[in-house]
Design a protein around this motif. Structure first.
Motif, PDB file in Angstrom:
ATOM      1  N   GLY B 289       0.791  -1.229   0.000  1.00 29.51           N
ATOM      2  CA  GLY B 289       0.000   0.000   0.000  1.00 29.51           C
ATOM      3  C   GLY B 289       0.818   1.272   0.000  1.00 29.51           C
ATOM      4  N   LYS B 290       2.074   1.183  -0.485  1.00 28.88           N
ATOM      5  CA  LYS B 290       2.937   2.357  -0.456  1.00 28.88           C
ATOM      6  C   LYS B 290       2.882   3.176  -1.739  1.00 28.88           C
ATOM      7  CE  LYS B 290       6.793   0.253   1.016  1.00 28.88           C
ATOM      8  NZ  LYS B 290       8.217   0.153   1.363  1.00 28.88           N
ATOM      9  N   LEU B 291       2.418   2.565  -2.811  1.00 25.52           N
ATOM     10  CA  LEU B 291       2.537   3.204  -4.120  1.00 25.52           C
ATOM     11  C   LEU B 291       1.175   3.485  -4.750  1.00 25.52           C
ATOM     12  CD1 LEU B 291       5.317   0.805  -5.428  1.00 25.52           C
ATOM     13  CD2 LEU B 291       5.665   3.161  -4.668  1.00 25.52           C
ATOM     14  N   ARG B 292       1.184   4.358  -5.740  1.00 24.77           N
ATOM     15  CA  ARG B 292      -0.009   4.560  -6.559  1.00 24.77           C
ATOM     16  C   ARG B 292      -0.315   3.259  -7.308  1.00 24.77           C
ATOM     17  NH1 ARG B 292      -0.910   9.352  -9.055  1.00 24.77           N
ATOM     18  NH2 ARG B 292      -0.455   8.408 -11.063  1.00 24.77           N
ATOM     19  N   ALA B 293      -1.480   3.215  -7.975  1.00 25.52           N
ATOM     20  CA  ALA B 293      -1.849   2.001  -8.706  1.00 25.52           C
ATOM     21  C   ALA B 293      -0.782   1.661  -9.751  1.00 25.52           C
ATOM     22  CB  ALA B 293      -3.202   2.178  -9.372  1.00 25.52           C
ATOM     23  N   VAL B 294      -0.470   0.366  -9.861  1.00 24.72           N
ATOM     24  CA  VAL B 294       0.501  -0.120 -10.845  1.00 24.72           C
ATOM     25  C   VAL B 294      -0.143  -0.161 -12.228  1.00 24.72           C
ATOM     26  CG1 VAL B 294       1.946  -2.094 -11.501  1.00 24.72           C
ATOM     27  CG2 VAL B 294       1.610  -1.551  -9.083  1.00 24.72           C
ATOM     28  N   CYS B 295      -1.447  -0.315 -12.252  1.00 23.07           N
ATOM     29  CA  CYS B 295      -2.144  -0.624 -13.498  1.00 23.07           C
ATOM     30  C   CYS B 295      -3.621  -0.343 -13.289  1.00 23.07           C
ATOM     31  CB  CYS B 295      -1.889  -2.103 -13.798  1.00 23.07           C
ATOM     32  SG  CYS B 295      -2.990  -2.913 -14.933  1.00 23.07           S
ATOM     33  N   GLY B 296      -4.309   0.089 -14.339  1.00 27.06           N
ATOM     34  CA  GLY B 296      -5.738   0.306 -14.227  1.00 27.06           C
ATOM     35  C   GLY B 296      -6.407   0.125 -15.574  1.00 27.06           C
ATOM     36  N   GLY B 297      -7.654  -0.351 -15.542  1.00 21.66           N
ATOM     37  CA  GLY B 297      -8.339  -0.536 -16.821  1.00 21.66           C
ATOM     38  C   GLY B 297      -9.778  -0.936 -16.621  1.00 21.66           C
ATOM     39  N   GLY B 298     -10.383  -1.365 -17.707  1.00 25.95           N
ATOM     40  CA  GLY B 298     -11.776  -1.769 -17.627  1.00 25.95           C
ATOM     41  C   GLY B 298     -12.405  -1.891 -18.997  1.00 25.95           C
ATOM     42  N   ARG B 299     -13.713  -2.047 -18.975  1.00 32.34           N
ATOM     43  CA  ARG B 299     -14.477  -2.245 -20.207  1.00 32.34           C
ATOM     44  C   ARG B 299     -15.003  -0.908 -20.711  1.00 32.34           C
ATOM     45  NH1 ARG B 299     -16.584  -5.930 -23.395  1.00 32.34           N
ATOM     46  NH2 ARG B 299     -15.450  -7.609 -22.343  1.00 32.34           N
ATOM     47  N   TYR B 300     -14.900  -0.690 -22.009  1.00 31.45           N
ATOM     48  CA  TYR B 300     -15.350   0.581 -22.599  1.00 31.45           C
ATOM     49  C   TYR B 300     -16.080   0.289 -23.914  1.00 31.45           C
ATOM     50  CZ  TYR B 300     -10.836  -0.119 -24.960  1.00 31.45           C
ATOM     51  OH  TYR B 300      -9.789  -0.653 -25.660  1.00 31.45           O
ATOM     52  N   ASP B 301     -17.287  -0.247 -23.779  1.00 29.50           N
ATOM     53  CA  ASP B 301     -18.014  -0.763 -24.931  1.00 29.50           C
ATOM     54  C   ASP B 301     -18.554   0.307 -25.880  1.00 29.50           C
ATOM     55  OD1 ASP B 301     -17.550  -3.360 -24.195  1.00 29.50           O
ATOM     56  OD2 ASP B 301     -19.528  -3.705 -23.297  1.00 29.50           O
ATOM     57  N   ARG B 302     -18.526   1.570 -25.481  1.00 30.03           N
ATOM     58  CA  ARG B 302     -19.140   2.594 -26.349  1.00 30.03           C
ATOM     59  C   ARG B 302     -18.131   3.496 -27.051  1.00 30.03           C
ATOM     60  NH1 ARG B 302     -23.496   2.353 -22.401  1.00 30.03           N
ATOM     61  NH2 ARG B 302     -22.619   4.061 -21.197  1.00 30.03           N
ATOM     62  N   LEU B 303     -16.820   3.261 -26.828  1.00 29.56           N
ATOM     63  CA  LEU B 303     -15.817   4.181 -27.375  1.00 29.56           C
ATOM     64  C   LEU B 303     -15.707   4.120 -28.898  1.00 29.56           C
ATOM     65  CD1 LEU B 303     -13.714   6.325 -26.614  1.00 29.56           C
ATOM     66  CD2 LEU B 303     -11.995   4.515 -26.609  1.00 29.56           C
ATOM     67  N   LEU B 304     -15.835   2.915 -29.461  1.00 31.71           N
ATOM     68  CA  LEU B 304     -15.683   2.800 -30.913  1.00 31.71           C
ATOM     69  C   LEU B 304     -16.717   3.648 -31.651  1.00 31.71           C
ATOM     70  CD1 LEU B 304     -13.786   1.044 -32.845  1.00 31.71           C
ATOM     71  CD2 LEU B 304     -13.497   0.801 -30.387  1.00 31.71           C
TER      72      LEU B 304
END
Lengths: 427, 427
Positions: B289-304
């Motif tokens: 718990g010392k650092l910012r997030a290493v990685c982040g993401g998710g689903r984005y079904d409407r971007l296209l």
């Protein structure tokens, strides 16, 4: 509405990326074989850095960069040499000599596009700093050639033509031109072969040179062997050429020692446009003469001082990916593009999907590559796709084999099918 | 005078480059093992592309780019997803499905620097397009974990926490908040754990929410298991949560199938700030718990669609090199930096330099790496340097051995010295 990509820059779809990676791997391998170490700098540098090296004119070609609320003026790097000099100068005392560094760098120049020239490209640089003698020039020329050999090119395809700014300077002085006028002559001489005779004549006239001097300069540039130059120097009694000629003789001998003799020849017409070169200069061309230079470089012994460092001899080159890609295409040396998976898993019925995914996880954890079909069915199409993608083995999960605790595996190279018990399967 | 580097960006000296290459190799290997294909786009894109996805606010963080005489407004890419959507939309009909692409991309954001955040960084993205079900979400989470495992990290070091925007949305609707208000709540909820309780209370008050609703939202975000959520949903009779909960159950099961169960847990507090997520979202943290997030993401079904393409489900993540580098340093997992040459050649007298260079050329042509000392002498220092640099074999050229037509070769690993006839030497 679709949004277009920036003009004269490239999107790299996977098949384009495969070519870029192919070229970059050859650059990196050749660099490492010759003991060069990789470095890099930020994609932007202060505007000041480029002005210091190249004067205000460079600004026209730059992509200027600014931030909201920031006062600094940046530019996207149009070349790496100023950054190299900046970074070496910053740690000059601590770096082990010689400094043998390479980089593979994205850069941008806002120029008119033409064949082999785009506004964004990748360039390989290899430089040796801290060595005054021609052994360093021979090293950088040799490593440039080595990468092309790895890509499948030979001395029948490409040629390195070299010259010396020191020699050129002594010869121009011999024609009565004082040193401060040399850079302007170099800039025009560099256009030889690119501009028409008429355009060149006009440029020389613009320098205020009389017709006789212009004619002698142009005759000079036609000299295409060191023997011709030596005869000319002896006949015209031009002073101050000995050291430069001896250095070029040594360069020829070193290139032969490194096994690169067949690739290289002297050419007085190689001048390089930039003011900052101080010794040997060279360019590499396709022998068919259809493309722009593949690579260009030379010695720049005074740049470190200009960038605030201590005096330090240096030489190096830049090789772009665009002309090189064209050359590989011309010679039919493009790599084949295949995904090249070790395993493709296919469930024979949808209830097996979970087993397929578990097996995929196992194969990947063992360090091999694997992908899987998300549902059962369409075996014919799946095998066709696996074959096109260069899959090594297709693993079928389900059916009678599964009920016997087995996988059905087809080796796509040999075509052999086998049944392997799940607990004895080792990827 | 020396010129400084741009602030909060990095120079990569060879030892820094070694770390960057170490991280990038793990990213690339994990991607390839899972059947992802590499892509890239230009370093600049039109300003319009980023405004389309993120609105005008994004402009504050951008490095704006312009050219002399050019009308187009560009920006250095601050992320890759808009470019991914642009490129997929441009060839949407022709691309084989699913589109499994990864990139390793340099990008710039003009933000305040803090630990783990710089203004220029490298980010790994892996995305799956064309798959609506949680198998795609499981695939991208799994490949992110695989790269960290390759770097030496385990489930004791890092943890993936996931949630679902669909679930969150249904729960907020259940609290009486209409859908158009959700993005503002998501943006504040994402600050949980980063801002103080007081700051958060102020932000919620700014939305005009009464104290009771705010308290209920905050209680909701504390739910840290799917069972807790299910009990909450049953108890409060919140409608419309079934599909999202079933999807999350399936995601848990798929992650276990892929061997990643130990790394992952549900956490209602994972919201992600950006408006464009439409399904599962996740972040990866160091367990300390010392650092910012290493990685982040998710689903984005409407971007296209937003980018002018046809509707197409999609999910993916970004993982930066800065926090990851900090984490590897914390865990003592930094790679050792050594040049690692196969051969170091040393002339025993200066007359042998030419022979040394010829031999160097032969070794490199055989595909092995070799460098040489430029002059004779200083054997002790040369051996020390060879040892530090991880040289495999030191080859001494000259002396009595040479007069017998031999090389003296010292294997630096075993310490064994041998005499090898020059004509029988094979690198």
């Amino acid at each position: 509405m679709k949004i277009p990509a920036p003009k004269q820059m490239r999107d790299f779809y996977p098949e384009d990326m495969a070519l870029r990676n192919h070229i970059e791997a050859a650059w990196r391998n050749a660099s490492k074989r010759a003991g060069f170490q990789e470095w890099d700098c930020p994609i932007v540098e202060t505007l000041e850095l480029y002005k210091r090296k190249s004067g205000d004119e460079i600004v026209d070609q730059l992509y200027s960069v600014s931030t909201r609320g920031g006062n600094d003026q940046f530019a996207i790097r149009p070349e790496m040499t100023p950054s190299l000099a900046r970074m070496v100068a910053a740690r000059q005392g601590a770096l082990p000599r010689p400094v043998k560094w390479f980089c593979i760098a994205r850069m941008c120049r806002h120029e008119q596009a033409q064949r082999g020239r785009l506004r964004e490209f990748f360039q390989w640089n290899a430089d040796v700093l801290g060595v005054a003698g021609p052994i360093a020039d021979a090293e950088v020329i040799s490593v440039a050639i080595d990468a092309l050999v790895e890509l499948g090119l030979s001395a029948a395809d490409v040629e390195v033509r070299f010259n010396s700014r020191t020699l050129l300077g002594a010869l121009l002085t011999g024609l009565g031109l004082p040193e401060e006028r040399h850079p302007a002559v170099f800039a025009i001489a560099d256009k030889r072969g690119k501009a028409t005779d008429e355009e060149l004549a006009k440029l020389y006239a613009g320098l205020g040179l009389d017709d006789q001097t212009t004619a002698r300069i142009r005759r000079l540039l036609d000299l295409s062997s060191l023997d011709e130059v030596k005869r000319f120097v002896a006949h015209e009694k031009v002073p101050g050429c000995e050291a430069a000629l001896a250095g070029l003789d040594e360069l020829v001998s070193l290139l032969a020692d490194l096994g690169k003799g067949d690739f290289c020849r002297f050419d007085m017409g190689i001048v390089r446009g930039l003011a900052y070169y101080t010794g040997p200069v060279f360019e590499m061309f396709d022998r068919a003469g259809k493309l722009r230079a593949v690579c260009g470089g030379g010695r720049y012994d005074r740049l470190l001082e200009l960038m605030g460092g201590q005096p330090m001899p240096a030489c190096g080159f830049g090789m772009g990916d665009v002309v090189l890609g064209e050359l590989l295409k011309d010679r039919n040396l493009l790599p084949s593009f295949r995904l090249g998976l070790d395993y493709q898993l296919i469930p024979l019925d949808d209830e097996r999907l979970s087993d397929v995914i578990r097996l995929t996880g196992r194969i990947r954890a063992a360090g091999r590559s694997a992908d899987f079909a998300h549902k059962a069915g369409g075996l014919g199409k799946a095998f066709k796709k696996a074959s096109e993608n260069g899959v090594g083995k297709v693993v079928l999960v389900g059916g009678d084999e599964w009920s016997r605790g087995c996988l059905k595996i087809k080796d796509m190279t040999t075509g052999v099918e086998s049944e392997v018990p799940l607990d004895r399967f080792t990827p």
